[in-house]
Scaffold this motif. Sequence first.
Motif, PDB file in Angstrom:
ATOM      1  N   SER A 148       7.853 -12.864  -3.765  1.00 45.71           N
ATOM      2  CA  SER A 148       8.486 -12.679  -2.469  1.00 45.71           C
ATOM      3  C   SER A 148       8.294 -11.243  -1.990  1.00 45.71           C
ATOM      4  CB  SER A 148       9.974 -13.004  -2.568  1.00 45.71           C
ATOM      5  OG  SER A 148      10.597 -12.136  -3.501  1.00 45.71           O
ATOM      6  N   ILE A 149       8.612 -11.014  -0.720  1.00 48.39           N
ATOM      7  CA  ILE A 149       8.547  -9.660  -0.178  1.00 48.39           C
ATOM      8  C   ILE A 149       9.610  -8.827  -0.893  1.00 48.39           C
ATOM      9  CG2 ILE A 149       8.873  -8.251   1.886  1.00 48.39           C
ATOM     10  CD1 ILE A 149       7.910 -10.705   3.508  1.00 48.39           C
ATOM     11  N   PRO A 150       9.224  -7.706  -1.508  1.00 51.29           N
ATOM     12  CA  PRO A 150      10.171  -6.943  -2.334  1.00 51.29           C
ATOM     13  C   PRO A 150      11.220  -6.204  -1.516  1.00 51.29           C
ATOM     14  CG  PRO A 150       8.075  -5.792  -2.176  1.00 51.29           C
ATOM     15  CD  PRO A 150       7.864  -7.137  -1.532  1.00 51.29           C
ATOM     16  N   VAL A 151      12.285  -5.782  -2.219  1.00 51.29           N
ATOM     17  CA  VAL A 151      13.383  -5.097  -1.541  1.00 51.29           C
ATOM     18  C   VAL A 151      12.996  -3.680  -1.102  1.00 51.29           C
ATOM     19  CG1 VAL A 151      15.190  -6.417  -2.679  1.00 51.29           C
ATOM     20  CG2 VAL A 151      14.344  -4.307  -3.744  1.00 51.29           C
ATOM     21  N   THR A 152      11.809  -3.223  -1.471  1.00 53.39           N
ATOM     22  CA  THR A 152      11.336  -1.922  -0.993  1.00 53.39           C
ATOM     23  C   THR A 152      10.746  -2.020   0.415  1.00 53.39           C
ATOM     24  OG1 THR A 152       9.276  -2.325  -2.204  1.00 53.39           O
ATOM     25  CG2 THR A 152      10.920  -0.899  -3.256  1.00 53.39           C
ATOM     26  N   TYR A 153      10.624  -3.229   0.926  1.00 51.65           N
ATOM     27  CA  TYR A 153      10.222  -3.396   2.330  1.00 51.65           C
ATOM     28  C   TYR A 153      11.330  -2.833   3.221  1.00 51.65           C
ATOM     29  CZ  TYR A 153       9.970  -5.832   6.829  1.00 51.65           C
ATOM     30  OH  TYR A 153       9.964  -6.121   8.171  1.00 51.65           O
ATOM     31  N   VAL A 154      10.943  -1.975   4.167  1.00 50.36           N
ATOM     32  CA  VAL A 154      11.904  -1.391   5.111  1.00 50.36           C
ATOM     33  C   VAL A 154      11.758  -2.111   6.450  1.00 50.36           C
ATOM     34  CG1 VAL A 154      12.693   0.699   6.269  1.00 50.36           C
ATOM     35  CG2 VAL A 154      11.717   0.846   3.970  1.00 50.36           C
ATOM     36  N   PRO A 155      12.777  -2.857   6.898  1.00 52.63           N
ATOM     37  CA  PRO A 155      12.668  -3.627   8.136  1.00 52.63           C
ATOM     38  C   PRO A 155      12.191  -2.793   9.318  1.00 52.63           C
ATOM     39  CG  PRO A 155      14.667  -4.239   6.969  1.00 52.63           C
ATOM     40  CD  PRO A 155      14.094  -3.066   6.242  1.00 52.63           C
ATOM     41  N   ALA A 156      11.085  -3.240   9.916  1.00 52.35           N
ATOM     42  CA  ALA A 156      10.531  -2.660  11.149  1.00 52.35           C
ATOM     43  C   ALA A 156       9.984  -1.241  10.987  1.00 52.35           C
ATOM     44  CB  ALA A 156      11.554  -2.700  12.281  1.00 52.35           C
ATOM     45  N   ARG A 157       9.848  -0.741   9.752  1.00 57.35           N
ATOM     46  CA  ARG A 157       9.439   0.657   9.575  1.00 57.35           C
ATOM     47  C   ARG A 157       8.104   0.972  10.238  1.00 57.35           C
ATOM     48  NH1 ARG A 157       8.399   2.992   3.592  1.00 57.35           N
ATOM     49  NH2 ARG A 157       7.004   1.183   3.662  1.00 57.35           N
ATOM     50  N   ASN A 167      -2.406  -1.007   4.268  1.00 56.35           N
ATOM     51  CA  ASN A 167      -3.432  -1.574   3.396  1.00 56.35           C
ATOM     52  C   ASN A 167      -3.068  -3.008   3.049  1.00 56.35           C
ATOM     53  OD1 ASN A 167      -4.272  -2.081   0.341  1.00 56.35           O
ATOM     54  ND2 ASN A 167      -5.781  -0.724   1.265  1.00 56.35           N
ATOM     55  N   ALA A 168      -4.047  -3.891   3.129  1.00 52.78           N
ATOM     56  CA  ALA A 168      -3.800  -5.315   2.882  1.00 52.78           C
ATOM     57  C   ALA A 168      -4.401  -5.795   1.568  1.00 52.78           C
ATOM     58  CB  ALA A 168      -4.367  -6.148   4.029  1.00 52.78           C
ATOM     59  N   VAL A 169      -4.826  -4.867   0.705  1.00 49.01           N
ATOM     60  CA  VAL A 169      -5.433  -5.245  -0.577  1.00 49.01           C
ATOM     61  C   VAL A 169      -4.471  -4.913  -1.714  1.00 49.01           C
ATOM     62  CG1 VAL A 169      -7.422  -4.955  -2.105  1.00 49.01           C
ATOM     63  CG2 VAL A 169      -7.750  -4.901   0.374  1.00 49.01           C
ATOM     64  N   ASP A 170      -4.391  -3.619  -2.072  1.00 53.05           N
ATOM     65  CA  ASP A 170      -3.457  -3.194  -3.113  1.00 53.05           C
ATOM     66  C   ASP A 170      -2.159  -2.731  -2.461  1.00 53.05           C
ATOM     67  OD1 ASP A 170      -5.222  -3.713  -5.116  1.00 53.05           O
ATOM     68  OD2 ASP A 170      -6.000  -1.669  -5.232  1.00 53.05           O
ATOM     69  N   TYR A 171      -1.283  -3.662  -2.164  1.00 49.63           N
ATOM     70  CA  TYR A 171      -0.028  -3.336  -1.500  1.00 49.63           C
ATOM     71  C   TYR A 171       1.053  -4.264  -2.020  1.00 49.63           C
ATOM     72  CZ  TYR A 171      -0.099  -7.404   1.674  1.00 49.63           C
ATOM     73  OH  TYR A 171      -0.077  -8.673   2.198  1.00 49.63           O
ATOM     74  N   SER A 172       2.259  -4.108  -1.537  1.00 53.58           N
ATOM     75  CA  SER A 172       3.405  -4.828  -2.113  1.00 53.58           C
ATOM     76  C   SER A 172       3.803  -6.079  -1.341  1.00 53.58           C
ATOM     77  CB  SER A 172       4.601  -3.869  -2.205  1.00 53.58           C
ATOM     78  OG  SER A 172       4.297  -2.781  -3.046  1.00 53.58           O
ATOM     79  N   GLY A 173       2.953  -6.577  -0.458  1.00 52.68           N
ATOM     80  CA  GLY A 173       3.267  -7.791   0.267  1.00 52.68           C
ATOM     81  C   GLY A 173       4.050  -7.579   1.537  1.00 52.68           C
ATOM     82  N   ILE A 179      20.865   0.595   9.516  1.00 45.13           N
ATOM     83  CA  ILE A 179      20.698  -0.863   9.443  1.00 45.13           C
ATOM     84  C   ILE A 179      20.514  -1.334   8.005  1.00 45.13           C
ATOM     85  CG2 ILE A 179      19.761  -1.025  11.774  1.00 45.13           C
ATOM     86  CD1 ILE A 179      16.978  -1.342  10.560  1.00 45.13           C
ATOM     87  N   GLY A 180      20.096  -0.430   7.107  1.00 45.60           N
ATOM     88  CA  GLY A 180      19.994  -0.778   5.690  1.00 45.60           C
ATOM     89  C   GLY A 180      18.959  -1.845   5.416  1.00 45.60           C
ATOM     90  N   GLY A 181      19.225  -2.630   4.366  1.00 49.66           N
ATOM     91  CA  GLY A 181      18.356  -3.750   4.049  1.00 49.66           C
ATOM     92  C   GLY A 181      17.161  -3.427   3.195  1.00 49.66           C
ATOM     93  N   SER A 182      17.088  -2.197   2.665  1.00 47.81           N
ATOM     94  CA  SER A 182      15.938  -1.818   1.850  1.00 47.81           C
ATOM     95  C   SER A 182      16.373  -0.905   0.716  1.00 47.81           C
ATOM     96  CB  SER A 182      14.889  -1.094   2.699  1.00 47.81           C
ATOM     97  OG  SER A 182      13.877  -0.518   1.887  1.00 47.81           O
ATOM     98  N   PRO A 200      13.037  -1.769  -7.625  1.00 49.81           N
ATOM     99  CA  PRO A 200      12.597  -2.608  -8.745  1.00 49.81           C
ATOM    100  C   PRO A 200      11.541  -1.927  -9.602  1.00 49.81           C
ATOM    101  CG  PRO A 200      11.623  -3.372  -6.693  1.00 49.81           C
ATOM    102  CD  PRO A 200      12.621  -2.315  -6.322  1.00 49.81           C
ATOM    103  N   VAL A 201      11.554  -2.267 -10.887  1.00 45.63           N
ATOM    104  CA  VAL A 201      10.533  -1.795 -11.809  1.00 45.63           C
ATOM    105  C   VAL A 201       9.248  -2.558 -11.521  1.00 45.63           C
ATOM    106  CG1 VAL A 201       9.865  -1.681 -14.247  1.00 45.63           C
ATOM    107  CG2 VAL A 201      12.227  -1.210 -13.569  1.00 45.63           C
TER     108      VAL A 201
END
Length: 230
Positions: free
Chosen positions: A93-102, A127-133, A72-75, A85-86
């Motif tokens: 925004s939610i970064p492209v390292t987000y994997v849909p439905a992972r 984790n909802a503190v130090d995470y990527s959104g 399905i891709g998308g990440s 991304p560096v």
Amino acid sequence: MNTPARKAVVLLSGGMDSAVVVAMAKTQGFEVHALSVRYGQRHTSELDAAERVAAHLGVASHRTVDVDLRGIGGSALTDAAIDVPVAGDTGDSIPVTYVPARNTIMLSLALGWGEVLGANDLFCGVNAVDYSGYPDCRPEFVEAFERLANLATRAGVEGAHLRVHAPLQFMSKSDIAREGMRLGVDFGLTVSCYQADADGRACGSCDACRLRALGFEAAGVPDPTRYVNR
């Protein structure tokens, strides 16, 4: 007569967070069954790390399940055509390292294996503190999945209360580093980098590397990460 330990399925990616979760579950007296997922991630060396961590922490069993999300891709983590991304370039925004439905898929696999094992407790390292959104790292997601687990399974329908534990939910990366040290976790065995090489060496520039390094620094803990360029 000793009461048998309660069984728990713990999602183990091979990174520092999930390693600490395994140690925490064991400390709470659970018989830990670790589950890793080969989902088509480009950084497959994290799965080698998961094997090392499972052996180091002495889990009751460890298995890896294959679900290829490259279909399905998308990440950036599953599609080589999308650059990781560096650190600092992800914006708001939610970064492209987000994997849909992972996380939904991984918890579903843990839920299924838990039913087979007779384990009513699932652990994950979100984790909802130090995470990527990522949206599937929020407390609302964990609570919603626990409700689903109790609605969608034979165990739940027959009265077993299934629980989803996210013990790192409100901990900073430095808190996680300190807790891992307290519990005897060898962070040198773990791999967190989004684009680690085949030997598990980290790039040092992605968001995962940045958060990990800052966590060790803030905790006053030596960083055991092996970097490609150091």
